[in-house]
Write an enzyme that holds these catalytic residues in place. Sequence first.
Site, mmCIF file in Angstrom:
data_model
loop_
_atom_site.group_PDB
_atom_site.id
_atom_site.type_symbol
_atom_site.label_atom_id
_atom_site.label_comp_id
_atom_site.label_asym_id
_atom_site.label_seq_id
_atom_site.Cartn_x
_atom_site.Cartn_y
_atom_site.Cartn_z
ATOM 1 N N ARG A 79 4.605 16.413 -35.674
ATOM 2 C CA ARG A 79 5.533 17.536 -35.615
ATOM 3 C C ARG A 79 6.907 17.045 -36.045
ATOM 4 O O ARG A 79 7.457 16.103 -35.453
ATOM 5 C CB ARG A 79 5.589 18.098 -34.192
ATOM 6 C CG ARG A 79 6.632 19.176 -33.999
ATOM 7 C CD ARG A 79 6.682 19.655 -32.544
ATOM 8 N NE ARG A 79 7.864 20.489 -32.363
ATOM 9 C CZ ARG A 79 8.825 20.288 -31.468
ATOM 10 N NH1 ARG A 79 8.737 19.262 -30.641
ATOM 11 N NH2 ARG A 79 9.855 21.095 -31.384
ATOM 12 N N HIS A 123 15.725 22.684 -35.342
ATOM 13 C CA HIS A 123 15.913 21.734 -34.248
ATOM 14 C C HIS A 123 17.388 21.367 -34.186
ATOM 15 O O HIS A 123 17.780 20.220 -34.400
ATOM 16 C CB HIS A 123 15.021 20.502 -34.446
ATOM 17 C CG HIS A 123 14.800 19.696 -33.209
ATOM 18 N ND1 HIS A 123 13.553 19.286 -32.796
ATOM 19 C CD2 HIS A 123 15.667 19.223 -32.274
ATOM 20 C CE1 HIS A 123 13.663 18.587 -31.667
ATOM 21 N NE2 HIS A 123 14.947 18.533 -31.346
ATOM 22 N N GLU A 168 13.625 24.409 -28.400
ATOM 23 C CA GLU A 168 14.526 24.417 -27.252
ATOM 24 C C GLU A 168 15.788 25.258 -27.501
ATOM 25 O O GLU A 168 16.912 24.728 -27.490
ATOM 26 C CB GLU A 168 14.894 22.990 -26.859
ATOM 27 C CG GLU A 168 13.684 22.157 -26.458
ATOM 28 C CD GLU A 168 14.047 20.786 -25.887
ATOM 29 O OE1 GLU A 168 15.246 20.437 -25.896
ATOM 30 O OE2 GLU A 168 13.127 20.074 -25.434
ATOM 31 N N ASN A 297 8.002 21.954 -23.755
ATOM 32 C CA ASN A 297 8.640 20.637 -23.705
ATOM 33 C C ASN A 297 9.010 20.345 -22.258
ATOM 34 O O ASN A 297 9.666 21.168 -21.608
ATOM 35 C CB ASN A 297 9.906 20.601 -24.563
ATOM 36 C CG ASN A 297 9.619 20.827 -26.043
ATOM 37 O OD1 ASN A 297 8.468 20.959 -26.450
ATOM 38 N ND2 ASN A 297 10.667 20.869 -26.846
ATOM 39 N N TYR A 299 10.269 17.210 -19.320
ATOM 40 C CA TYR A 299 10.687 15.852 -18.980
ATOM 41 C C TYR A 299 10.834 15.636 -17.477
ATOM 42 O O TYR A 299 10.432 14.600 -16.965
ATOM 43 C CB TYR A 299 12.012 15.523 -19.684
ATOM 44 C CG TYR A 299 11.858 15.440 -21.182
ATOM 45 C CD1 TYR A 299 11.404 14.279 -21.791
ATOM 46 C CD2 TYR A 299 12.126 16.546 -21.985
ATOM 47 C CE1 TYR A 299 11.241 14.200 -23.160
ATOM 48 C CE2 TYR A 299 11.958 16.477 -23.364
ATOM 49 C CZ TYR A 299 11.506 15.310 -23.948
ATOM 50 O OH TYR A 299 11.319 15.247 -25.299
ATOM 51 N N GLU A 374 6.690 18.403 -26.584
ATOM 52 C CA GLU A 374 7.507 17.217 -26.327
ATOM 53 C C GLU A 374 7.246 16.742 -24.910
ATOM 54 O O GLU A 374 7.219 17.543 -23.975
ATOM 55 C CB GLU A 374 9.016 17.497 -26.446
ATOM 56 C CG GLU A 374 9.561 17.540 -27.843
ATOM 57 C CD GLU A 374 11.081 17.642 -27.845
ATOM 58 O OE1 GLU A 374 11.727 17.099 -26.912
ATOM 59 O OE2 GLU A 374 11.625 18.262 -28.766
#
Length: 474
Positions: A79, A123, A168, A297, A299, A374
Amino acid sequence: MPETSVTFPPGFLWGAATSAYQIEGAVREDGRTPSIWDTFSHTPGKTLGGDTGDIAVDHYHRYREDVALMAELGLKAYRFSVSWSRVQPTGRGPAVQVGLDFYRRLVDELLAHGIKPAITLYHWDLPQELEDAGGWPERDTAYRFAEYAQIVGEALGDRVEQWITLNEPWCSAFLGYGSGVHAPGRTDHAAALRAAHHLNLAHGLGALALRSVMPARNAVAVSLNSSVVRPLSQDPADLVAGRRIDDLANGVFHSPMLHGAYPESLLEATSSLTDWSHVQDGDLTTANQPLDALGLNYYTPTLVSSAASELRGPRADGHGTSDHSPWPCADDVAFHQTPGDRTEMGWTIDPTGLHELIMRYTREAPGLPLYVTENGAAYNDKVDDDGRVHDPERIAYLHGHLSAVHRAIEDGADVRGYYLWSLMDNFEWAYGYGKRFGAVYVDYATLARTPKSSAHWYAKAARTGTLPPAAPGA
């Protein structure tokens, strides 16, 4: 005690991800003009050590080497994002074919190595000329994005089947225009909310533009960094705080995109800042285009509570340091560090959050295929005397989060693939070159690439579909 084998379904897509400004370099070559990140990174004090993406890791010139490395690591998918100002330097008008040619060559190289390309159109690198005209707070930017999407879709839609409109958008709107820690560095909460809406509109217009020029087999998606928001307690005030941040982090994007409406609680909470008159008739129908997949995504989770006025102050929200909050109309919300081990970003390692996120969207959008677009961790990686880079912490991180994905699949989630962030060390936005997320180590002096031990671990998982042990000899 030996670990239980974790085996993924046949066809699960094992990939890695990057973005254009973080890796390409060549910022003044072949007609490319500045993006907001060129301008921001060249503004004193905005990035760590004044670092810029001028060279980054020189992927523009080394893409063949990088694709060969992906193939050696057994990746099935890659990606990457397209640099808008490389393709359409002013953000409007005809394309620069030499800019598109780079992406044509990259796609051809990937396909020749049996790697499936997945394109992210945006992005975070808005052409500077569009920012000069007002940027995402201006409605016209959404229409310019649709024009750009059509250009790239026409050029590459015959060979690329996976498309992502935005990556995002929360960061673009609220870090770019709210707290100012990302480009373009503005600090205007009303502008941030307008930007959020125009990003929703851009997503819908972009999806329509792509589908107007691409084969029907191609899949159109969006990647959201939806937060796993957890209240500090079950106290009613903390639950209200959790809902406020959930609306601002998640509902502001997924509700229009998936359901065609903003949450009433969001509109009410922000009514002192805006009357939302920038939302025109038909906008939410446009934003609510049918998706072929949804990218998530993840984290770290977000822990919040209500904050009495005397307790308000710096936020532990994990989104950089600024005197300005990225959270409009949420000064009465306190953010807390969640307990547990942390990465170099200071983010708590909590794979349960990824499972929770996947299951939420399994309920939120039943029947919609999901991808983890992600997930990864930054550590202070070093080259050992033997010339290798050992990163057992990252292996443990990946094992934990991929195990969480597997649990979600067992619980009924339709997760089709996982993209490791990131393929290689790169320019980490305002942190410059100070944070290393890569599975491949990059010596920034020589630009030599060295796969870390986590890259070899991930390669084995990609080739076999089964997670190797998290620790040697386990």
